[in-house]
Design an enzyme around this catalytic site. Structure first.
Site, PDB file in Angstrom:
ATOM      1  N   HIS A 145       3.394  10.799   0.982  1.00  8.14           N
ATOM      2  CA  HIS A 145       4.226  10.274   1.534  1.00  8.14           C
ATOM      3  C   HIS A 145       5.157  10.084   1.476  1.00  8.14           C
ATOM      4  CE1 HIS A 145       0.808   8.361   3.738  1.00  8.14           C
ATOM      5  NE2 HIS A 145       0.269   8.267   2.517  1.00  8.14           N
ATOM      6  N   HIS A 198       0.671  -1.541   0.272  1.00 10.41           N
ATOM      7  CA  HIS A 198      -0.438   0.031   0.234  1.00 10.41           C
ATOM      8  C   HIS A 198       0.775   1.268   0.097  1.00 10.41           C
ATOM      9  CE1 HIS A 198      -3.849   2.145   1.726  1.00 10.41           C
ATOM     10  NE2 HIS A 198      -2.426   3.255   0.607  1.00 10.41           N
ATOM     11  N   GLU A 213       0.829   8.076  -3.654  1.00 11.49           N
ATOM     12  CA  GLU A 213       1.813   7.626  -2.185  1.00 11.49           C
ATOM     13  C   GLU A 213       2.915   8.159  -2.677  1.00 11.49           C
ATOM     14  OE1 GLU A 213       1.207   5.107   0.180  1.00 11.49           O
ATOM     15  OE2 GLU A 213      -0.636   5.438  -1.045  1.00 11.49           O
TER      16      GLU A 213
END
Length: 251
Positions: free
Chosen positions: A118, A67, A114
């Site tokens: 992040h 993930h 992502e």
């Protein structure tokens, strides 16, 4: 030029350089400094991801996939540092296999998300200060943790058998010598047990495994992702848990 005048000129130049943002850092454009203390490396179970989605998703991978690699307490640290798939072209074969987007045909949308959310925060570390370094590290941790192989060796396999959540956690702790964080989908109408969805491993900034000790109060990063179908996940209860082997779409 007189000494005092020369001194004032130097000070003025220094002030001008700072105030006009001449520092060659990708982070000078961030709205503020994002401090964080640890990483989460997050696996998710594609069957459960599909179960939570209204998209057609009838043939997900039957192995745990990535993930993300997340920092705690920081998101979207630099909105000017845009994702560029050409920077990870050497990684695409592994990315497609181990970090697929099981919900969307355009898998690069997942990777972009992502990175934006992040990766731009993780990139404050020199070891992760490029897109290739960030995604390479995530693939490296996936291989190092080898969750799929260990679950099989522990006899924990998807199917019709329910597992006590505590037994899964204890088994993983016996392998990794740390306690991971396990997230589940609560029972839906007509169901009796929760469904396993994600497993999070915690790392220090030096990529040393550590216990995941955050409480339910620290839940912002414990929850899933609105865009990619995991927003319904929460920390599992210590009860019977379904580890599904096929997709049962919600009605």
């Amino acid at each position: 030029m007189k000494p005092m005048t020369q001194y004032c000129f130097i000070v003025w130049c220094f002030w001008f350089a700072i105030s006009h943002g001449s520092a060659p850092s990708k982070f000078v454009h961030s709205s503020h400094f994002h401090d964080w203390k640890k990483f989460y490396f997050v696996y998710h179970w594609p069957v459960t991801v599909c179960k939570m989605s209204e998209n057609e998703c009838s043939n997900p991978p039957m192995y745990w996939t990535i993930h993300g690699l997340w920092t705690d307490k920081a998101e979207d640290c630099n909105k000017t540092w845009h994702f560029n798939v050409t920077e990870i072209k050497d990684l695409l074969v592994d990315m497609r296999q181990y970090w697929p987007d099981v919900l969307h045909e355009n898998r690069t949308k997942f990777w972009k998300h992502e990175w934006d959310k992040h990766g731009t925060c993780a990139a404050t570390l020199e070891s992760l200060n490029s897109q290739k370094k960030y995604f390479s590290k995530a693939l490296e941790l996936y291989e190092k943790l080898d969750l799929n192989s260990y679950l099989v060796k522990l006899g924990i396999k998807p199917g019709n058998t329910y597992y006590q959540l505590g037994s899964i956690k204890e088994a993983l702790t016996s392998v990794y010598n740390v306690t991971p964080k396990i997230q589940c989908l609560s029972p839906e109408q007509g169901e009796e047990v929760q469904t396993i969805g994600q497993i999070k491993f915690c790392f220090t900034k030096d990529f040393i495994l550590r216990n995941c000790t955050e409480s339910k109060v620290d839940s912002y990063f414990a929850h899933g992702n609105m865009i990619f179908g995991t927003e319904e996940l929460s920390i599992c209860n210590d009860t019977l848990t379904n580890y599904p082997s096929h997709v049962q779409l919600s009605k």
